[in-house]
Design a protein around this motif. Structure first.
Motif, mmCIF file in Angstrom:
data_model
loop_
_atom_site.group_PDB
_atom_site.id
_atom_site.type_symbol
_atom_site.label_atom_id
_atom_site.label_comp_id
_atom_site.label_asym_id
_atom_site.label_seq_id
_atom_site.Cartn_x
_atom_site.Cartn_y
_atom_site.Cartn_z
ATOM 1 N N SER A 188 -17.043 103.347 5.563
ATOM 2 C CA SER A 188 -17.063 102.326 4.971
ATOM 3 C C SER A 188 -18.984 102.470 4.202
ATOM 4 C CB SER A 188 -17.470 101.607 6.018
ATOM 5 O OG SER A 188 -16.248 101.887 6.803
ATOM 6 N N ASP A 206 -23.621 92.275 4.736
ATOM 7 C CA ASP A 206 -22.142 91.809 5.241
ATOM 8 C C ASP A 206 -21.719 91.892 6.595
ATOM 9 O OD1 ASP A 206 -20.282 89.774 3.651
ATOM 10 O OD2 ASP A 206 -19.475 90.968 5.094
ATOM 11 N N ASP A 227 -15.547 93.856 -2.001
ATOM 12 C CA ASP A 227 -15.781 93.089 -1.145
ATOM 13 C C ASP A 227 -15.273 93.884 -0.071
ATOM 14 O OD1 ASP A 227 -12.377 93.882 -1.908
ATOM 15 O OD2 ASP A 227 -12.438 92.570 -3.199
ATOM 16 N N GLU A 228 -14.698 93.209 1.235
ATOM 17 C CA GLU A 228 -14.399 93.459 2.209
ATOM 18 C C GLU A 228 -13.663 94.016 2.235
ATOM 19 O OE1 GLU A 228 -15.109 89.682 4.872
ATOM 20 O OE2 GLU A 228 -14.177 90.807 6.186
ATOM 21 N N SER A 249 -13.282 97.684 3.740
ATOM 22 C CA SER A 249 -12.279 98.829 4.621
ATOM 23 C C SER A 249 -11.443 99.227 4.613
ATOM 24 C CB SER A 249 -11.730 97.284 5.298
ATOM 25 O OG SER A 249 -10.413 96.363 4.965
ATOM 26 N N SER A 279 -19.586 91.729 7.837
ATOM 27 C CA SER A 279 -17.875 92.912 8.456
ATOM 28 C C SER A 279 -18.468 94.292 8.094
ATOM 29 C CB SER A 279 -17.182 92.729 6.816
ATOM 30 O OG SER A 279 -17.761 93.074 6.311
ATOM 31 N N LEU A 280 -19.549 94.477 7.973
ATOM 32 C CA LEU A 280 -20.139 96.025 8.089
ATOM 33 C C LEU A 280 -20.583 96.482 9.662
ATOM 34 C CD1 LEU A 280 -22.098 96.656 4.747
ATOM 35 C CD2 LEU A 280 -20.223 97.479 5.639
ATOM 36 N N LEU A 323 -22.755 92.127 -0.584
ATOM 37 C CA LEU A 323 -20.696 92.863 -1.604
ATOM 38 C C LEU A 323 -21.142 92.562 -2.763
ATOM 39 C CD1 LEU A 323 -18.296 93.616 1.698
ATOM 40 C CD2 LEU A 323 -20.130 95.339 0.888
#
Ligand SMILES: Cc1cc2nc3c(=O)[nH]c(=O)nc-3n(C[C@H](O)[C@H](O)[C@H](O)COP(=O)(O)OP(=O)(O)OC[C@H]3O[C@@H](n4cnc5c(N)ncnc54)[C@H](O)[C@@H]3O)c2cc1C
Ligand SMILES: Nc1ncnc2c1ncn2[C@@H]1O[C@H](COP(=O)(O)O)[C@@H](O)[C@H]1O
Lengths: 265, 330
Positions: free
Chosen positions: A100, A90, A217-218, A222, A92-93, A211
Motif C-alpha cells: 500500500s 491520509d 483514494d482509500e 486498500s 487510512s494509511l 490521496l
C-alpha cells in the motif's frame, strides 16, 4: 537531472515499552523517531550526483508517506541540500503494509517524472526490504536492488552500479535511466547539516498532500494491500542466554573464565 | 474479491536460487517450508528453477515431497531481476499456485516485490515461519526482531512470501523422484540491466573465518578513537578482532573483518560480542559459533536470543574489568 529520494521516518522502541490494547502495535509513548539510516545514504547519493553533474538544472525531491511525525525527517533532508519535500498522508494509511505504501509512493513519484528514484534497501522498523522495488513494479521502472556504489554518465543516461551480494561479492551492472535503485549503507559518508542550513530549511517548500492529490483514494490503496496484521507480540523466549550477574568486574572475571574454559575444551 | 486460500488444495510453488552455476542452500530450505505448508493445506509442491542451464539442477531439487520440478530456460545463467520478474509472473499465470516461496535473499529482493506489486498478490517479506490452518499465516519480525508480527492474506488467491534463510532445514537433495517438466517462456528482451562482471572480496590481512576466538565490536563502541583499545584487548586476550557492519561502513574497520550476511560467516569456538544488537544479517554470520557471549546495555537486544552467555552491562565497564583480570593473571 531530477532525482526523487523516498525517505521514511522510522521508530525505535524504548528499552521498556507497552503494546497497544488491540495488540496490533506499540504504544507511541514508547517510540523514538528518526530518519531511516539507509535513507541518509540515498539522500547523500542523490546530492553527490546532482552536485557532481555541473550546471544548476538539478533537483532533489524527498518524498515520504507519513504523518506529521515525518516532517522532522524531511526538514533534515532539506537542511542537507534537498530542494523540495513532499509528504503524502491520509488517516487510512495508519497501518498500511509495504505494498500500500509503495502504491502511494508510486503515484506521488509518477507526478514528478524523475530521471532517477532512490530508496533505501530497508527501513529499520518494518524491515520489509521491499518498498523500493515494489514502487518500480508499479511504475514499470528498471531497477537494481542493494546498490553499494553508483556512477552516472549523464550523456548516455547510464548508471553503472555495484550490487552487493551475500558474502560481500559484488556484481557490476549497467542500467539506463529512468530507473530506481535501492541504496545500501556504506555507499558514501552522509553529510551533516550546518546550523545555518537547518534554519534556512524552514523556508524550503514542503508540500503536504492527500490521496486525491496523487490520483488515489482509500479503495485503490486498500486494494493494493498485500497483507493484514493479525497480531504483534514479543518473541517466545527460547532457551535464551545464561545471564551473568554482578558488578562489571565480576561479569568481566566470569567472561575471562568462560573464554579460557571454552578455548581449552 | 475472494476470501483467499481457505479451503486448501492447489499448489505451492518454490522458486529455486542459483548463483554462478551452484544451487544455493536456501532453495532446499524453501522446499522444507513448502512441504510443511502443503501437507497442512493438502496442496502439491512444485519447484521451478530458472537459468540458461536450468535442467542440470532438476535432479538435486527433486527432494522427497516435491511433486514436480519445472525447468525454465533463460537467456543467461546470471540472475537478472527483470528476466526473473517476467519468468515468475508467467509461472504464476500458467501454474496458478496458491503460494509462491522465494528466499529473502539479495536476488529475490531485486524482483519479488515488483512481481507482487504488479500482480496484486498477497505479500510479506523476511518471513520466519509459514503456516496454514484454514488460511495462510506468516510470522515476521518487527522493530528489529524485538517483536514478532503475525500477518494474514485474506483477500488473495495467490500469495508470495520471501522466507528468511536458515529458518527451515535443508531438504535432502535428490531424495525424491518428481516429474520434471520444461516450461517454455518467452524471456528474450526482458533484461533491463547489463551484467558487467562479478568481483570477489579482497582478502585483507587476517582471515577471521579461521580464528578460534573472535572479539567482535559493534556500534556500541560509538567512537573511532576507541577502536585501537579493542585491538589491544584482543591481542592481550588471544583473540582476533572482528566487527559488525556499521564500523566497516564508517571506515573504522576493514571490510575483511566484517561478520554477517554481506561479510564473513564465522564459526569460532568463542564469539564475544560487545555492543552488537544482533540484527538478522549479523546473526546470519555467527549464530553457529560454539560459544557466544554478548554484552549489551539493552536487555531486549536480539543478540541475547542466540547467545549462550549474556550480560546486560556497559561494555566499557566490562572491558575495564577484563583488562584488570588479564593483567592479574599475567
Ligand atoms: C542486505 C543487508 C546486508 C547486511 N549485512 C550485514 C553484515 O554482514 N553484518 C552486519 O553486522 N550487519 C549487516 N547488515 C546491517 C544490519 O542490518 C544492522 O544494521 C547491523 O548489524 C547493526 O550493527 P550493530 O549491532 O553494531 O549496531 P546497532 O544495531 O546500532 O546496535 C548497537 C548495540 O549496542 C548497544 N550499546 C550501545 N552502547 C552500549 C554500551 N556502552 N555498552 C553495551 N552495549 C551498548 C545497543 O544497545 C545496541 O544493541 C546488513 C543489512 C542489510 C540490509
Ligand atoms: N512510508 C514511506 N515513505 C517513504 N519512503 C518509504 C516509506 N516506507 C518505505 N520507504 C522507502 O523504502 C525503503 C525500504 O523500506 P522497507 O521496504 O519498508 O524496508 C526505505 O528506505 C524508503 O526509501
Amino acid at each position: 537531472m531530477k532525482i526523487v529520494v523516498a525517505v521514511k521516518q522510522v521508530a525505535a522502541l524504548d528499552e521498556e515499552f507497552e503494546l497497544l490494547d488491540d495488540g496490533l502495535g506499540v504504544d507511541p509513548d514508547f517510540l523514538e523517531w528518526s530518519l531511516n539510516e539507509w535513507d541518509d545514504f540515498s539522500l547523500e547519493a542523490a546530492l553527490l550526483l546532482t552536485e557532481g553533474a555541473g550546471g544548476d538544472d538539478h533537483e532533489v525531491v524527498v518524498v515520504t508517506v507519513g504523518d506529521e511525525e515525518a516532517e522532522e525527517g524531511l526538514r533534515g533532508c532539506l537542511a542537507k541540500g534537498a530542494h523540495r519535500a513532499v509528504r503524502v498522508w491520509d488517516e487510512s494509511l495508519e497501518r498500511a503494509d509495504t505494498l500500500s505504501v509503495a502504491r502511494v509512493l508510486a503515484a506521488a513519484i509518477e507526478r514528478e517524472s524523475p530521471d532517477l528514484v532512490l530508496c533505501g534497501v530497508q527501513s529499520s522498523d518494518a524491515v520489509n526490504g521491499a518498498t523500493g522495488v515494489a514502487v518500480a513494479g508499479y511504475l514499470d521502472l528498471a531497477h537494481v536492488a542493494v546498490v553499494k556504489a553508483l556512477e552516472f554518465d549523464a550523456a548516455s543516461g547510464t548508471a553503472t552500479v555495484q550490487r552487493e551480494l551475500e558474502g560481500g561479492v559484488i556484481e557490476v551492472v549497467k542500467v539506463r535511466t529512468p530507473a530506481l535503485l535501492t541504496i545500501q549503507t556504506g555507499i558514501n559518508e552522509p553529510r551533516y547539516a550546518t546550523l545555518r542550513a537547518i534554519k534556512q530549511a524552514g523556508e524550503k517548500p514542503l508540500a503536504v498532500v492527500g490521496l486525491s492529490d496523487v490520483g488515489l483514494d482509500e479503495a485503490a490503496v486498500s486494494a493494493a494491500a498485500g497483507s493484514r496484521l493479525a497480531s504483534m507480540a514479543p518473541p517466545e523466549k527460547g532457551g535464551g542466554a545464561q545471564m551473568l550477574e554482578g558488578s562489571p568486574d565480576e561479569i568481566a572475571a566470569r567472561i575471562v573464565e568462560i573464554v579460557k574454559e571454552r578455548l581449552v575444551g | 474479491m475472494s476470501n483467499g486460500w481457505v479451503d486448501g488444495g492447489g499448489a505451492v510453488l518454490v522458486i529455486a536460487e542459483t548463483r554462478r552455476g551452484e544451487l544455493r542452500d536456501v532453495s532446499l530450505e524453501l522446499v522444507s517450508a513448502a512441504r510443511e505448508v502443503a501437507q497442512a493445506a493438502g496442496a502439491t509442491v512444485a519447484v521451478a528453477v530458472i537459468g540458461a542451464d536450468s535442467a542440470k539442477f532438476a535432479q538435486a531439487l527433486g527432494a522427497e515431497g516435491v511433486d514436480q520440478v519445472l525447468t525454465v530456460s533463460a537467456p543467461s545463467d546470471n540472475f537478472e531481476a527483470h528476466v526473473w520478474q517476467r519468468a515468475v509472473t508467467a509461472l504464476i499465470e500458467s501454474e496458478q499456485p496458491r503460494l509462491v516461496l522465494v528466499g529473502h535473499t539479495i536476488d529475490s529482493l531485486g524482483f519479488a516485490p515488483a512481481v507482487a506489486a504488479r500482480q496484486g498478490l498477497g505479500f510479506a517479506t523476511d518471513v520466519v515461519k509459514v503456516s496454514f490452518d484454514g488460511g495462510l499465516r506468516a510470522r515476521r519480525g518487527a522493530y528489529g526482531d524485538k517483536l514478532q508480527a503475525e500477518v494474514e492474506f485474506p483477500d488473495h488467491d495467490c500469495t508470495l512470501l520471501t522466507v528468511r534463510a536458515g529458518m527451515y532445514p535443508v531438504a535432502a537433495a535428490g531424495s525424491g523422484s518428481p516429474a520434471v517438466r520444461a516450461v517454455e517462456l518467452d524471456l528474450a528482451g526482458a533484461a533491463r540491466t547489463e551484467h558487467v562482471e562479478f568481483r570477489d572480496v579482497a582478502g585483507g590481512d587476517v582471515d577471521i573465518t579461521k580464528a578460534e576466538f573472535l572479539l567482535s565490536i559493534g556500534r556500541g563502541v560509538e567512537d573511532k578513537d576507541e577502536v585501537p583499545r579493542f585491538q589491544e584487548l584482543a591481542d592481550q586476550f588471544g583473540a582476533t578482532l572482528s566487527s559488525s557492519r556499521p564500523l566497516v561502513d564508517a571506515g573504522w574497520m576493514p571490510s575483511s573483518r566484517q561478520v554477517g550476511q554481506s561479510g564473513k560467516t564465522v564459526k569460532p569456538r568463542v564469539y564475544l560480542a560487545l555492543g552488537i544488537s544482533g540484527a538478522v544479517q549479523h546473526l546470519a554470520g555467527m549464530r553457529t559459533a560454539d560459544t557466544i557471549i554478548a554484552v549489551n546495555t539493552d536487555p531486549e537486544a536480539p543478540i541475547f536470543g542466540v547467545a549462550h552467555f549474556g550480560a546486560v552491562a556497559d561494555l566499557f565497564e566490562v572491558v575495564d574489568g577484563i583488562e584488570k583480570a588479564l593483567e592479574q593473571a599475567s
